[in-house]
Design a protein around this motif. Structure first.
Motif, PDB file in Angstrom:
ATOM      1  N   PHE A 151       6.704  -6.216  -7.722  1.00  0.00           N
ATOM      2  CA  PHE A 151       6.603  -4.908  -8.369  1.00  0.00           C
ATOM      3  C   PHE A 151       7.872  -4.724  -9.177  1.00  0.00           C
ATOM      4  O   PHE A 151       8.750  -5.583  -9.160  1.00  0.00           O
ATOM      5  CB  PHE A 151       6.405  -3.787  -7.332  1.00  0.00           C
ATOM      6  CG  PHE A 151       7.529  -3.637  -6.338  1.00  0.00           C
ATOM      7  CD1 PHE A 151       8.454  -2.617  -6.470  1.00  0.00           C
ATOM      8  CD2 PHE A 151       7.657  -4.505  -5.262  1.00  0.00           C
ATOM      9  CE1 PHE A 151       9.493  -2.469  -5.553  1.00  0.00           C
ATOM     10  CE2 PHE A 151       8.687  -4.358  -4.329  1.00  0.00           C
ATOM     11  CZ  PHE A 151       9.605  -3.340  -4.486  1.00  0.00           C
ATOM     12  N   ALA A 175       0.835  -1.206   0.000  1.00  0.00           N
ATOM     13  CA  ALA A 175       0.000   0.000   0.000  1.00  0.00           C
ATOM     14  C   ALA A 175       0.868   1.254   0.000  1.00  0.00           C
ATOM     15  O   ALA A 175       0.542   2.247  -0.664  1.00  0.00           O
ATOM     16  CB  ALA A 175      -0.932  -0.012   1.213  1.00  0.00           C
ATOM     17  N   LYS A 188       3.077   0.286  -8.994  1.00  0.00           N
ATOM     18  CA  LYS A 188       2.055  -0.754  -9.129  1.00  0.00           C
ATOM     19  C   LYS A 188       2.595  -2.087  -8.612  1.00  0.00           C
ATOM     20  O   LYS A 188       3.662  -2.522  -8.993  1.00  0.00           O
ATOM     21  CB  LYS A 188       1.645  -0.891 -10.595  1.00  0.00           C
ATOM     22  CG  LYS A 188       0.529  -1.881 -10.829  1.00  0.00           C
ATOM     23  CD  LYS A 188       0.069  -1.841 -12.264  1.00  0.00           C
ATOM     24  CE  LYS A 188      -0.893  -2.924 -12.638  1.00  0.00           C
ATOM     25  NZ  LYS A 188      -1.812  -3.399 -11.669  1.00  0.00           N
ATOM     26  N   CYS A 189       1.821  -2.712  -7.742  1.00  0.00           N
ATOM     27  CA  CYS A 189       2.172  -4.025  -7.192  1.00  0.00           C
ATOM     28  C   CYS A 189       1.178  -5.066  -7.696  1.00  0.00           C
ATOM     29  O   CYS A 189       0.008  -4.757  -7.927  1.00  0.00           O
ATOM     30  CB  CYS A 189       2.123  -4.007  -5.668  1.00  0.00           C
ATOM     31  SG  CYS A 189       3.326  -2.916  -4.893  1.00  0.00           S
ATOM     32  N   GLU A 246       2.123   1.612  -3.559  1.00  0.00           N
ATOM     33  CA  GLU A 246       1.015   2.047  -4.419  1.00  0.00           C
ATOM     34  C   GLU A 246       0.737   3.536  -4.221  1.00  0.00           C
ATOM     35  O   GLU A 246       0.460   4.247  -5.187  1.00  0.00           O
ATOM     36  CB  GLU A 246      -0.239   1.218  -4.134  1.00  0.00           C
ATOM     37  CG  GLU A 246      -0.123  -0.249  -4.509  1.00  0.00           C
ATOM     38  CD  GLU A 246      -0.516  -0.572  -5.941  1.00  0.00           C
ATOM     39  OE1 GLU A 246      -0.992   0.325  -6.668  1.00  0.00           O
ATOM     40  OE2 GLU A 246      -0.343  -1.743  -6.330  1.00  0.00           O
TER      41      GLU A 246
END
Length: 129
Positions: A116, A91, A99-100, A94
């Protein structure tokens, strides 16, 4: 006996040294220990530490070839970092625009993990301790 003690460092070649240095330092939390421009090679070299321990040698070279990445190319598959809470760490990434993948569970250990990429597409992993 050979007597290996531990991994000393991991060398990474970046297409844009400044972008990758910012990613590893500002996003992932590495500290720049030293940095040198090697004029004869038109190359930057930065030594990056994680929690005070030298880990990554970050390089730039003019026009490095693209890394073969997927599917399952031969060579270094990914670089993994341990964290206490994968969901929280993902989180955080992000929130910084990284982007994960969806968090998964390792079927052998029961631990959570996600992947990622760095700015050059190098696959990186967060693995819960």
């Amino acid at each position: 006996m050979l007597g290996l003690k531990q991994v000393h460092h991991i060398a990474i070649i970046a297409t844009d040294y400044g972008v990758s240095k910012a990613f590893y330092c500002d996003v992932l939390g590495f500290t720049l220990q030293s940095e040198v421009y090697r004029e004869d090679r038109d190359s930057w070299k930065g030594d990056l530490a994680l929690n005070g321990r030298y880990v990554i040698e970050l390089f730039s070279f003019p026009f490095p070839p693209q890394r073969a990445s997927r599917p399952e190319a031969c060579g270094l598959r990914h670089l993994a970092f341990s964290v206490d809470d994968v969901v929280k760490a993902a989180a955080c990434l992000e929130a910084q625009g990284v982007k994960c993948e969806a968090v998964r569970i390792d079927p052998f250990t029961g631990k959570r993990f996600t992947f990622f990429n760095d700015p050059d597409g190098l696959p990186l992993e967060l693995y819960e301790q």
